[in-house]
Motif scaffolding. Structure first.
Motif, PDB file in Angstrom:
ATOM      1  N   VAL A 167       7.918  10.487  -4.469  1.00 28.50           N
ATOM      2  CA  VAL A 167       8.589   9.489  -3.883  1.00 28.50           C
ATOM      3  C   VAL A 167       9.828  10.225  -3.560  1.00 28.50           C
ATOM      4  O   VAL A 167       9.944  10.351  -2.410  1.00 28.50           O
ATOM      5  N   TYR A 224       2.525   3.494  -0.816  1.00 27.51           N
ATOM      6  CA  TYR A 224       3.775   3.922  -1.773  1.00 27.51           C
ATOM      7  C   TYR A 224       4.596   3.743  -1.726  1.00 27.51           C
ATOM      8  O   TYR A 224       6.102   3.537  -1.805  1.00 27.51           O
ATOM      9  N   GLU A 228       8.188   1.785  -2.085  1.00 30.36           N
ATOM     10  CA  GLU A 228       9.485   1.827  -2.979  1.00 30.36           C
ATOM     11  C   GLU A 228      10.290   2.744  -2.244  1.00 30.36           C
ATOM     12  O   GLU A 228      11.680   1.845  -2.298  1.00 30.36           O
ATOM     13  N   THR A 229      10.993   3.377  -1.292  1.00 31.23           N
ATOM     14  CA  THR A 229      11.791   3.324  -0.499  1.00 31.23           C
ATOM     15  C   THR A 229      12.385   2.081   0.502  1.00 31.23           C
ATOM     16  O   THR A 229      13.409   2.102   0.211  1.00 31.23           O
ATOM     17  N   ARG A 231      12.130  -0.517  -0.815  1.00 27.00           N
ATOM     18  CA  ARG A 231      11.420  -1.674  -1.701  1.00 27.00           C
ATOM     19  C   ARG A 231      12.910  -2.836  -1.981  1.00 27.00           C
ATOM     20  O   ARG A 231      12.389  -4.048  -1.968  1.00 27.00           O
ATOM     21  N   VAL A 265       4.414  -2.758  -6.436  1.00 28.41           N
ATOM     22  CA  VAL A 265       5.036  -1.708  -7.164  1.00 28.41           C
ATOM     23  C   VAL A 265       4.943  -2.016  -8.241  1.00 28.41           C
ATOM     24  O   VAL A 265       6.618  -2.472  -8.157  1.00 28.41           O
ATOM     25  N   VAL A 267       7.303  -0.459 -11.673  1.00 30.83           N
ATOM     26  CA  VAL A 267       8.739   0.375 -12.294  1.00 30.83           C
ATOM     27  C   VAL A 267       9.099  -0.021 -13.854  1.00 30.83           C
ATOM     28  O   VAL A 267       9.283  -0.680 -14.076  1.00 30.83           O
TER      29      VAL A 267
END
Length: 271
Positions: A167, A224, A228-229, A231, A265, A267
Motif C-alpha cells: 500500500v 486492498y 487501506e488508503t 481505512r 483489512v 492489521v
C-alpha cells in the motif's frame, strides 16, 4: 440502432484529447455501421476499395510484438513462450491492414474501451451491431489490444506492488488507473471469447483464461489499496459515503467487497 454517445460528467481541460477521440470514434460508428448494413455486395466492395486506397485509413496490427525485442529479460522469455503470437501473413509483412472493416473495427474497439473505463455500459463494444466485414478485424484488434496491455502491465512494477498489497508504494489514484486498465482488458477478453472463442486452440484458451485470472488479482489488489488508503474514513463513516471516482465497474466492485466484508483489512493490533 442506438446512437453512439460521447458524454462526460464534468469538463476537464486535461481530458481534451480523450474527449475529441471519443467523439470521433462515436461519429465513425454512427456513420459507418448504417452504411455497411444497408449496402449491397457491389456497394460494399466499392466502399472497401475506396478506403483501402487511402493511406490515412491504414490500421496497424501486432503492436505487441515489440515485447519480443527485450532480449535477456524474464519478460521477453515469457513472451516467447506464449501461444498467442500473431505471425506475418505474407513475406515482409509490415502489419498494416486496409479496408472499411478495419476502420470500423478500430473505431468500435477505441470507443468501447472508453465506455468500459468511464461509462456504466453492460455492452461496451456493442457486439449486437457487429457487422460481418469487421468481425475478423475486430477479433484481431481485440487480441492484439489484450496482448499489448497484458505485457505492458506485466512489465510494470506497480502491478507487482498491487498484487502484493504494498500500500505504501501505490497511491489511490495510481491504483484506480491500474484497476481501470485491468477491467478494460477483462472486458476485451470476454468480448473476444464471445465472437472468436471457438477459433482458439486449447493451449491458447488456457493462456487467455490465465490472463483473465491474473487481471482479477490486480483488481483485488486495487480493492486492498483503496480500503487501506481510506481505512480511517471507512471507520468514521459508512462506506456509502465514500467518494470514489474512476472506472464504474471497478468502483462498484470495491464498494461491494466492502459491504460484503470481503474488503475488510486486518492489521497488527486489530481485535
Amino acid at each position: 440502432m442506438r446512437g453512439y454517445l460521447a458524454t462526460f460528467d464534468a469538463p476537464d481541460p486535461s481530458d481534451a484529447y480523450q474527449i475529441v477521440g471519443y467523439q470521433e470514434y462515436a461519429n465513425a460508428l454512427n456513420q459507418l455501421i448504417p452504411l455497411v448494413q444497408n449496402a449491397n455486395a457491389e456497394q460494399l466492395e466499392a466502399y472497401n476499395e475506396i478506403v483501402s486506397e487511402l493511406d490515412e485509413f491504414s490500421v496497424y496490427v501486432n503492436l505487441s510484438r515489440r515485447f519480443g525485442r527485450l532480449a535477456g529479460t524474464s519478460l521477453a522469455q515469457r513472451y516467447k513462450q506464449s501461444y498467442l503470437h500473431e505471425f506475418p501473413q505474407v513475406p515482409n509483412d509490415d502489419f498494416r491492414r486496409r479496408g472499411i472493416g478495419w476502420v470500423l473495427a478500430l473505431a468500435r474497439l477505441e470507443h468501447g474501451a472508453v465506455e468500459v473505463g468511464y461509462q456504466d455500459n453492460a455492452n461496451p463494444f456493442s457486439l449486437n451491431t457487429l457487422t460481418a466485414i469487421e468481425r475478423m478485424p475486430f477479433s484481431e484488434l481485440l487480441l492484439d489490444g489484450v496482448r499489448s496491455h497484458y505485457w505492458t502491465m506485466s512489465s510494470d512494477p506497480v502491478t507487482y506492488q498491487l498484487i502484493k498489497g504494498q500500500v505504501a508504494k501505490v497511491s489511490d489514484r495510481t491504483a484506480l488507473a491500474h484497476g481501470r486498465r485491468a477491467v478494460m482488458v477483462q472486458h476485451m477478453l470476454e468480448a473476444l471469447d464471445k465472437i472468436a472463442g471457438n477459433s482458439f486452440e486449447p493451449a491458447q484458451r488456457s493462456e487467455l483464461q490465465t490472463w483473465h485470472r491474473e487481471l482479477s488479482s490486480i483488481r483485488e489488489g486495487v480493492t486492498y489499496v483503496m480500503v487501506e488508503t481510506y481505512r480511517a474514513v471507512i471507520e468514521q463513516q459508512r462506506f456509502e459515503q465514500m467518494k470514489l471516482r474512476g472506472c464504474p465497474a471497478l468502483v462498484d466492485g470495491i464498494r461491494r467487497d466492502i459491504s460484503e466484508g470481503k474488503g475488510q483489512v486486518t492489521v497488527k493490533g486489530d481485535r
